[in-house]
Structure formats: structure tokens, C-alpha cells
Write a protein that holds these residues in place. Structure first.
Motif, mmCIF file in Angstrom:
data_model
loop_
_atom_site.group_PDB
_atom_site.id
_atom_site.type_symbol
_atom_site.label_atom_id
_atom_site.label_comp_id
_atom_site.label_asym_id
_atom_site.label_seq_id
_atom_site.Cartn_x
_atom_site.Cartn_y
_atom_site.Cartn_z
ATOM 1 N N GLY A 82 -64.255 -61.185 6.579
ATOM 2 C CA GLY A 82 -63.660 -60.143 7.336
ATOM 3 C C GLY A 82 -62.168 -59.898 7.107
ATOM 4 N N ARG A 83 -61.613 -60.481 5.961
ATOM 5 C CA ARG A 83 -60.178 -60.000 5.641
ATOM 6 C C ARG A 83 -59.848 -59.375 4.411
ATOM 7 N NH1 ARG A 83 -57.206 -65.799 5.952
ATOM 8 N NH2 ARG A 83 -55.494 -64.272 6.209
ATOM 9 N N PHE A 84 -58.841 -58.738 4.590
ATOM 10 C CA PHE A 84 -58.430 -57.838 3.377
ATOM 11 C C PHE A 84 -58.988 -56.853 2.875
ATOM 12 C CE2 PHE A 84 -56.912 -62.351 2.780
ATOM 13 C CZ PHE A 84 -55.686 -62.503 3.391
ATOM 14 N N LEU A 85 -59.921 -56.323 3.715
ATOM 15 C CA LEU A 85 -60.811 -55.046 3.361
ATOM 16 C C LEU A 85 -61.117 -54.577 4.649
ATOM 17 C CD1 LEU A 85 -62.069 -52.961 1.401
ATOM 18 C CD2 LEU A 85 -64.026 -54.396 1.215
ATOM 19 N N PRO A 86 -60.522 -53.104 5.045
ATOM 20 C CA PRO A 86 -60.965 -52.655 6.403
ATOM 21 C C PRO A 86 -62.431 -52.392 6.706
ATOM 22 C CG PRO A 86 -59.096 -51.378 5.656
ATOM 23 C CD PRO A 86 -59.777 -52.327 4.440
ATOM 24 N N ALA A 87 -63.082 -52.510 7.592
ATOM 25 C CA ALA A 87 -64.398 -52.620 7.699
ATOM 26 C C ALA A 87 -65.196 -51.061 7.623
ATOM 27 C CB ALA A 87 -65.156 -52.851 9.222
ATOM 28 N N SER A 88 -64.558 -50.179 7.760
ATOM 29 C CA SER A 88 -64.915 -48.744 7.805
ATOM 30 C C SER A 88 -63.858 -47.692 7.580
ATOM 31 C CB SER A 88 -66.028 -48.579 8.884
ATOM 32 O OG SER A 88 -64.935 -48.685 10.165
ATOM 33 N N GLY A 89 -64.154 -46.427 7.301
ATOM 34 C CA GLY A 89 -63.289 -45.301 7.210
ATOM 35 C C GLY A 89 -62.354 -45.146 6.223
ATOM 36 N N ALA A 90 -61.380 -44.294 6.451
ATOM 37 C CA ALA A 90 -60.525 -43.916 5.270
ATOM 38 C C ALA A 90 -59.723 -45.144 4.978
ATOM 39 C CB ALA A 90 -59.533 -42.841 5.844
ATOM 40 N N ALA A 91 -59.366 -46.114 5.663
ATOM 41 C CA ALA A 91 -58.606 -47.345 5.153
ATOM 42 C C ALA A 91 -59.421 -47.981 4.351
ATOM 43 C CB ALA A 91 -58.148 -48.076 6.494
ATOM 44 N N ARG A 92 -60.675 -48.172 4.509
ATOM 45 C CA ARG A 92 -61.612 -48.835 3.707
ATOM 46 C C ARG A 92 -61.631 -48.274 2.238
ATOM 47 N NH1 ARG A 92 -65.896 -52.722 3.771
ATOM 48 N NH2 ARG A 92 -67.439 -52.412 1.968
ATOM 49 N N SER A 93 -61.873 -46.892 2.208
ATOM 50 C CA SER A 93 -61.824 -46.020 0.957
ATOM 51 C C SER A 93 -60.601 -46.216 0.206
ATOM 52 C CB SER A 93 -62.236 -44.587 1.662
ATOM 53 O OG SER A 93 -63.519 -44.530 1.986
ATOM 54 N N ASP A 94 -59.477 -46.270 1.053
ATOM 55 C CA ASP A 94 -58.120 -46.298 0.180
ATOM 56 C C ASP A 94 -58.001 -47.663 -0.594
ATOM 57 O OD1 ASP A 94 -56.060 -45.299 -0.430
ATOM 58 O OD2 ASP A 94 -54.750 -46.179 1.209
ATOM 59 N N VAL A 95 -58.384 -48.630 0.177
ATOM 60 C CA VAL A 95 -58.335 -49.973 -0.463
ATOM 61 C C VAL A 95 -59.257 -50.207 -1.814
ATOM 62 C CG1 VAL A 95 -58.692 -52.707 -0.251
ATOM 63 C CG2 VAL A 95 -57.538 -51.262 1.611
ATOM 64 N N LEU A 96 -60.474 -49.801 -1.462
ATOM 65 C CA LEU A 96 -61.755 -49.624 -2.615
ATOM 66 C C LEU A 96 -61.157 -48.708 -3.835
ATOM 67 C CD1 LEU A 96 -64.849 -49.655 -0.741
ATOM 68 C CD2 LEU A 96 -63.450 -51.637 -2.012
ATOM 69 N N TRP A 151 -47.037 -52.466 0.871
ATOM 70 C CA TRP A 151 -48.495 -52.940 0.084
ATOM 71 C C TRP A 151 -49.190 -51.652 -0.172
ATOM 72 C CZ3 TRP A 151 -47.536 -57.637 -0.775
ATOM 73 C CH2 TRP A 151 -46.824 -58.261 0.185
ATOM 74 N N ILE A 152 -50.215 -52.071 -1.291
ATOM 75 C CA ILE A 152 -50.747 -50.821 -1.954
ATOM 76 C C ILE A 152 -51.401 -49.735 -1.111
ATOM 77 C CG2 ILE A 152 -52.178 -49.915 -3.967
ATOM 78 C CD1 ILE A 152 -51.295 -52.752 -5.253
ATOM 79 N N ALA A 153 -52.103 -50.288 -0.280
ATOM 80 C CA ALA A 153 -52.940 -49.388 0.643
ATOM 81 C C ALA A 153 -52.692 -49.871 2.170
ATOM 82 C CB ALA A 153 -54.599 -49.740 0.387
ATOM 83 N N GLY A 154 -51.329 -49.894 2.313
ATOM 84 C CA GLY A 154 -50.934 -50.060 4.043
ATOM 85 C C GLY A 154 -50.963 -51.404 4.056
ATOM 86 N N ASP A 155 -51.866 -52.332 4.631
ATOM 87 C CA ASP A 155 -51.705 -53.467 4.870
ATOM 88 C C ASP A 155 -52.088 -54.415 3.695
ATOM 89 O OD1 ASP A 155 -51.214 -53.258 7.743
ATOM 90 O OD2 ASP A 155 -53.280 -53.343 8.263
ATOM 91 N N TYR A 156 -51.921 -55.709 3.515
ATOM 92 C CA TYR A 156 -52.032 -56.477 2.487
ATOM 93 C C TYR A 156 -53.401 -56.473 2.340
ATOM 94 C CZ TYR A 156 -51.909 -60.715 -0.566
ATOM 95 O OH TYR A 156 -52.618 -61.461 -1.448
ATOM 96 N N SER A 157 -53.967 -56.269 0.971
ATOM 97 C CA SER A 157 -55.507 -56.307 0.899
ATOM 98 C C SER A 157 -55.861 -56.768 -0.558
ATOM 99 C CB SER A 157 -55.906 -54.734 0.851
ATOM 100 O OG SER A 157 -55.091 -54.020 -0.176
ATOM 101 N N ILE A 158 -57.254 -56.701 -0.720
ATOM 102 C CA ILE A 158 -57.645 -57.027 -1.932
ATOM 103 C C ILE A 158 -57.104 -56.168 -3.197
ATOM 104 C CG2 ILE A 158 -59.825 -58.163 -1.180
ATOM 105 C CD1 ILE A 158 -61.516 -55.715 -1.808
ATOM 106 N N ALA A 159 -56.700 -54.734 -3.009
ATOM 107 C CA ALA A 159 -56.002 -54.128 -3.916
ATOM 108 C C ALA A 159 -54.674 -54.735 -4.402
ATOM 109 C CB ALA A 159 -55.864 -52.827 -3.163
ATOM 110 N N ASP A 160 -53.991 -55.231 -3.562
ATOM 111 C CA ASP A 160 -52.606 -56.121 -3.987
ATOM 112 C C ASP A 160 -53.131 -57.316 -4.802
ATOM 113 O OD1 ASP A 160 -50.655 -54.565 -2.199
ATOM 114 O OD2 ASP A 160 -51.944 -54.956 -0.812
ATOM 115 N N ILE A 161 -54.075 -57.966 -4.230
ATOM 116 C CA ILE A 161 -54.568 -59.298 -4.977
ATOM 117 C C ILE A 161 -54.963 -58.873 -6.333
ATOM 118 C CG2 ILE A 161 -56.385 -61.092 -5.031
ATOM 119 C CD1 ILE A 161 -56.115 -60.969 -1.727
#
Length: 227
Positions: A82-96, A151-161
Motif C-alpha cells: 500500500g505504498r508509493f502507488l495511489p490506489a486509484s484515480g488520476a494519481a495512480r494513472s500518473d505514476v504508472l 517528485w515525478i508524479a507528485g508524491d514520492y513513488s515507484i516512478a522515482d524509484i
């Protein structure tokens, strides 16, 4: 427990950094690609493409689960914790979107740049020029993205990693992009990033480490001369 099959490289650091960030217990199982161990049938049963990284999550739902391809592993670990990837919505799509941009663009171009910079023979110079320029273009994409965010997609995420190792791989080219350099410094200062990078090195011989670093830095010297 998670088994991590790895050899030190920007592509495999994604997974060890994620494991460190999440605090998940794991053990490193080195794969000596110089000896062709990635083609051993036992490893191919885990990673059919014969590439590292790969994992076996012994605590997977329904029993142990084998996962190959770094992007798929990052998504699995993010959903598991449950970390570094939003569960749903536009924020999740942005990270992916940025995760798969790294998988499909930044990683391959940066890797090819290093390959051709250290290669010899017909086509090597042409290949080096092509992929160094493309890597520089992609760094510009990331630099513009980071102009108004930490960070690349707003909050620190798997995109940065996912992106960090492929920015590390290209030495002084980073210095030409102020926003990218700021992000890279912030990433490099994270303790989990440092631990994740070193995770694979702790399980190889000194000769293997010298061989890997020699190959990386010989290409880096040429790269810096071009840029």
C-alpha cells in the motif's frame, strides 16, 4: 520472505530500493550473467525472458508467486504494502504512466547509449550518437516535468524509484538539467536508495564488482567526452 534474483545494475536497483523503502524482508540471490546463469532452466522457470531482476514472493496470496520484469515487480510490491502507488484515480494513472515511460524509453535508451559508447567496430559511433542524443532528450522531458514539483508524479513513488538508477548511469549529463539534478540529489540522499544500490554488491566477488564498474565507467568517460 522475498527472494530477489539480481546482479548490480540500474535495472535491478529499482527492486532492491523498493524493498528497502518498504522495509520488507528479503534475501539476495546473485545471478552471474557473465557465466550465463540467467539461462539456467531453474532461473528461466522464474524469469522466462532470462533477465534480472526477478523475485519469488513466498508470502503471496495463495502461496509463493514468481514475478519477472522490474515494472511488474514494483507494482506488485506497491500493492502488497500500500505504498508509493495511489490506489486509484488520476494519481495512480500518473505514476504508472511515468513508470512505463522509464521501462519503455529512459532505461532502454540509456542502456543502449552505454553499450555503443563502449563498443567497437562498424556502427558503434553512429549508435552512440543516436542513443546519447535520445537520452539527453529524455532527460529534458524529465527536467521539464520536475520544474514545479519535488517528485515525478507528485508524491514520492515507484516512478522515482524506477528512474533513479538510469539517471545515475549517465554521470555529468545530469548537471546540464537543473531540475533533474535537484531531484537526483534528493533521491540519492535517501538512505533506502543507498542501501538498495549496495544490496547486490554485497553478494558478488571483488573481481565481479571491478568488472562491472570498469564497464560502466569506461562508457561514462566516453559519454562525458561526447556531451
Amino acid at each position: 520472505m522475498i527472494d530477489l534474483y539480481t546482479t548490480p545494475s540500474p535495472n535491478t536497483w529499482k527492486v532492491s530500493i523498493m524493498l528497502e523503502e518498504c522495509g520488507l524482508p528479503y534475501r539476495v540471490l546473485p545471478v552471474d550473467i557473465g557465466k550465463g546463469e540467467q539461462f539456467d532452466p531453474a532461473f528461466l522457470a522464474i524469469s522466462p525472458n532470462g533477465k534480472v531482476p526477478a523475485i519469488v514472493d513466498h508470502d503471496g496470496a495463495g502461496g509463493p508467486v514468481a514475478i519477472f520484469e522490474s515494472g511488474a515487480i514494483l507494482v506488485h510490491l506497491a500493492e502488497k504494502t500500500g505504498r508509493f502507488l495511489p490506489a486509484s484515480g488520476a494519481a495512480r494513472s500518473d505514476v504508472l504512466g511515468w513508470l512505463f515511460w522509464q521501462v519503455g524509453a529512459l532505461g532502454p535508451s540509456s542502456g543502449q547509449a552505454h553499450h555503443f559508447l563502449s563498443a567497437e567496430g562498424p556502427g558503434a559511433a553512429l549508435g552512440a550518437t543516436r542513443f546519447v542524443r535520445e537520452t539527453e532528450r529524455l532527460y529534458g522531458v524529465l527536467d521539464r516535468r520536475l520544474a514545479d514539483r519535488d517528485w515525478i508524479a507528485g508524491d514520492y513513488s515507484i516512478a522515482d524509484i524506477a528512474c533513479w538508477g538510469w539517471v545515475w548511469f549517465n554521470g555529468r549529463l545530469v548537471e546540464r538539467f537543473a531540475n533533474l539534478a535537484r531531484w537526483f540529489a534528493a533521491m540519492s540522499a535517501r538512505p533506502a536508495v543507498a542501501r538498495g544500490r549496495e544490496a547486490g554488491f554485497a553478494h558478488i566477488t571483488e573481481a565481479q564488482r571491478e568488472r562491472l564498474q570498469g564497464r560502466w565507467w569506461s562508457a561514462a568517460v566516453l559519454h562525458e567526452a561526447m556531451v
